[in-house]
Motif scaffolding. Sequence first.
Motif, PDB file in Angstrom:
ATOM      1  N   LEU A  32      94.295  77.742  39.114  1.00 21.80           N
ATOM      2  CA  LEU A  32      95.438  76.894  39.463  1.00 21.80           C
ATOM      3  C   LEU A  32      96.505  76.964  38.380  1.00 21.80           C
ATOM      4  N   LEU A  33      96.093  76.918  37.104  1.00 21.58           N
ATOM      5  CA  LEU A  33      97.056  77.031  36.010  1.00 21.58           C
ATOM      6  C   LEU A  33      97.816  78.355  36.081  1.00 21.58           C
ATOM      7  N   HIS A  34      97.080  79.427  36.359  1.00 23.96           N
ATOM      8  CA  HIS A  34      97.715  80.745  36.471  1.00 23.96           C
ATOM      9  C   HIS A  34      98.731  80.765  37.600  1.00 23.96           C
ATOM     10  N   ASP A  35      98.362  80.238  38.744  1.00 22.50           N
ATOM     11  CA  ASP A  35      99.260  80.259  39.906  1.00 22.50           C
ATOM     12  C   ASP A  35     100.527  79.444  39.646  1.00 22.50           C
ATOM     13  N   VAL A  36     100.381  78.298  38.997  1.00 24.58           N
ATOM     14  CA  VAL A  36     101.546  77.440  38.740  1.00 24.58           C
ATOM     15  C   VAL A  36     102.462  78.068  37.699  1.00 24.58           C
ATOM     16  N   VAL A  37     101.886  78.686  36.673  1.00 28.41           N
ATOM     17  CA  VAL A  37     102.711  79.353  35.657  1.00 28.41           C
ATOM     18  C   VAL A  37     103.485  80.520  36.279  1.00 28.41           C
ATOM     19  N   ILE A  38     102.830  81.303  37.114  1.00 31.23           N
ATOM     20  CA  ILE A  38     103.510  82.416  37.792  1.00 31.23           C
ATOM     21  C   ILE A  38     104.637  81.891  38.670  1.00 31.23           C
ATOM     22  N   MET A  39     104.420  80.736  39.306  1.00 34.03           N
ATOM     23  CA  MET A  39     105.472  80.141  40.137  1.00 34.03           C
ATOM     24  C   MET A  39     106.687  79.769  39.288  1.00 34.03           C
ATOM     25  N   LEU A  41     107.604  81.031  36.410  1.00 33.80           N
ATOM     26  CA  LEU A  41     108.262  82.246  35.937  1.00 33.80           C
ATOM     27  C   LEU A  41     109.075  82.910  37.049  1.00 33.80           C
ATOM     28  N   ALA A  42     108.522  82.903  38.258  1.00 35.16           N
ATOM     29  CA  ALA A  42     109.235  83.501  39.388  1.00 35.16           C
ATOM     30  C   ALA A  42     110.508  82.721  39.706  1.00 35.16           C
ATOM     31  N   ASN A  43     110.447  81.396  39.581  1.00 36.73           N
ATOM     32  CA  ASN A  43     111.618  80.580  39.888  1.00 36.73           C
ATOM     33  C   ASN A  43     112.723  80.728  38.849  1.00 36.73           C
ATOM     34  N   GLN A  44     112.400  81.277  37.689  1.00 31.65           N
ATOM     35  CA  GLN A  44     113.417  81.503  36.662  1.00 31.65           C
ATOM     36  C   GLN A  44     114.116  82.848  36.817  1.00 31.65           C
ATOM     37  N   ARG A  45     113.620  83.692  37.685  1.00 31.47           N
ATOM     38  CA  ARG A  45     114.209  85.026  37.850  1.00 31.47           C
ATOM     39  C   ARG A  45     115.545  84.922  38.589  1.00 31.47           C
ATOM     40  N   ALA A  46     116.525  85.660  38.090  1.00 34.97           N
ATOM     41  CA  ALA A  46     117.851  85.633  38.713  1.00 34.97           C
ATOM     42  C   ALA A  46     117.866  86.426  40.013  1.00 34.97           C
ATOM     43  N   GLY A  47     117.115  87.517  40.053  1.00 43.73           N
ATOM     44  CA  GLY A  47     117.064  88.329  41.271  1.00 43.73           C
ATOM     45  C   GLY A  47     118.372  89.052  41.564  1.00 43.73           C
ATOM     46  N   ASP A  96     115.785  86.634  46.385  1.00 46.19           N
ATOM     47  CA  ASP A  96     115.432  85.330  45.828  1.00 46.19           C
ATOM     48  C   ASP A  96     113.924  85.287  45.634  1.00 46.19           C
ATOM     49  N   TYR A  97     113.485  85.092  44.384  1.00 49.52           N
ATOM     50  CA  TYR A  97     112.060  85.051  44.069  1.00 49.52           C
ATOM     51  C   TYR A  97     111.485  83.640  44.142  1.00 49.52           C
ATOM     52  N   GLU A  98     112.308  82.664  44.398  1.00 47.78           N
ATOM     53  CA  GLU A  98     111.866  81.267  44.310  1.00 47.78           C
ATOM     54  C   GLU A  98     110.879  80.912  45.418  1.00 47.78           C
ATOM     55  N   TYR A  99     109.832  80.203  45.039  1.00 41.00           N
ATOM     56  CA  TYR A  99     108.896  79.623  45.999  1.00 41.00           C
ATOM     57  C   TYR A  99     108.262  78.404  45.347  1.00 41.00           C
ATOM     58  N   HIS A 100     107.648  77.566  46.131  1.00 48.46           N
ATOM     59  CA  HIS A 100     107.105  76.321  45.605  1.00 48.46           C
ATOM     60  C   HIS A 100     105.695  76.084  46.127  1.00 48.46           C
ATOM     61  N   MET A 101     104.861  75.581  45.239  1.00 44.57           N
ATOM     62  CA  MET A 101     103.504  75.193  45.601  1.00 44.57           C
ATOM     63  C   MET A 101     103.488  73.703  45.932  1.00 44.57           C
ATOM     64  N   PRO A 102     102.416  73.203  46.516  1.00 42.87           N
ATOM     65  CA  PRO A 102     102.337  71.761  46.811  1.00 42.87           C
ATOM     66  C   PRO A 102     102.509  70.913  45.548  1.00 42.87           C
ATOM     67  N   LYS A 103     103.202  69.791  45.683  1.00 46.01           N
ATOM     68  CA  LYS A 103     103.509  68.946  44.531  1.00 46.01           C
ATOM     69  C   LYS A 103     102.232  68.432  43.854  1.00 46.01           C
ATOM     70  N   LYS A 104     101.228  68.117  44.644  1.00 41.44           N
ATOM     71  CA  LYS A 104      99.980  67.615  44.058  1.00 41.44           C
ATOM     72  C   LYS A 104      99.325  68.678  43.180  1.00 41.44           C
ATOM     73  N   TYR A 185     103.852  75.108  32.619  1.00 38.37           N
ATOM     74  CA  TYR A 185     104.410  76.252  31.894  1.00 38.37           C
ATOM     75  C   TYR A 185     104.915  75.844  30.518  1.00 38.37           C
ATOM     76  N   THR A 186     105.678  74.743  30.427  1.00 40.36           N
ATOM     77  CA  THR A 186     106.220  74.323  29.142  1.00 40.36           C
ATOM     78  C   THR A 186     105.119  73.916  28.170  1.00 40.36           C
ATOM     79  N   VAL A 187     104.037  73.329  28.678  1.00 34.73           N
ATOM     80  CA  VAL A 187     102.935  72.903  27.804  1.00 34.73           C
ATOM     81  C   VAL A 187     102.155  74.112  27.296  1.00 34.73           C
ATOM     82  N   LEU A 188     101.862  75.055  28.164  1.00 36.08           N
ATOM     83  CA  LEU A 188     101.045  76.206  27.780  1.00 36.08           C
ATOM     84  C   LEU A 188     101.829  77.241  26.986  1.00 36.08           C
ATOM     85  N   ARG A 189     103.142  77.287  27.155  1.00 34.21           N
ATOM     86  CA  ARG A 189     103.948  78.294  26.469  1.00 34.21           C
ATOM     87  C   ARG A 189     103.915  78.101  24.953  1.00 34.21           C
ATOM     88  N   GLN A 190     103.858  76.849  24.503  1.00 37.90           N
ATOM     89  CA  GLN A 190     103.822  76.559  23.075  1.00 37.90           C
ATOM     90  C   GLN A 190     102.374  76.465  22.608  1.00 37.90           C
TER      91      GLN A 190
END
Length: 216
Positions: A32-39, A41-47, A96-104, A185-190
């Motif tokens: 789950l952590l991997h999937d959310v981090v990839i999400m 990163l993908a949402n930050q791509r300009a495309g 557009d690389y943006e996608y979203h996972m469930p909020k929960k 992402y912000t927590v794991l990046r540091q």
Amino acid sequence: MLTLNVYNRQGDSVGTVEVDPDEFGGTINKQLLHDVVIMHLANQRAGTHSTLRRGEVAGSTKKLFRQKGTGNARVGPRRTNKRRGGGTAKGPKPRDYEYHMPKKAVRAATRMAILSKFQDNEAVIIDDLNLTEVKTKQIAGLLKALKLSGTTCLVGTKEYDKNVYLSSRNIPEVEVMPTSQFNAYTVLRQKRLLLTRAALDELRQGASAKKKAAAK
């Protein structure tokens, strides 16, 4: 229960605080952590990447010479991707690389990321972080006293603190933000996580409230 030491600005231990892992999900789901981090990163791509296809480059579409009888290898037009200056075959186009996972799932991943910092002894709790003026030297001295200098560090406060933010922005690899803006992402990046006691209490209350809401 996890026991975390609480330090003052001089780096001296002034007590401990206990954290129940169940408040932050109890267990860590690496997938789950991997999937959310990839999400994230993908949402930050300009495309905005774009290449020219063979129909978009300059040049004639006429076959360079006839198929047979010349003794040369058979060729097509100048625009073919086989030739220098020709179009790119199956090259990238703006998308557009943006996608979203469930909020929960995203919220659960944030709690797991914080829990991983606690379990790996990468989190430091400080009693107080109030600054009366903007002084980078104070934050640099604080990080040195807590043995956090020279590494990437995320400083979490209960709410936006202008003095802490302005005092830290010139220090490389140090990021300051209120706990309400935390994500996996912000927590794991540091590498390290520095929290004030008030910020920790805010995280615990928020995690408990979201857990109760999910249970309903």
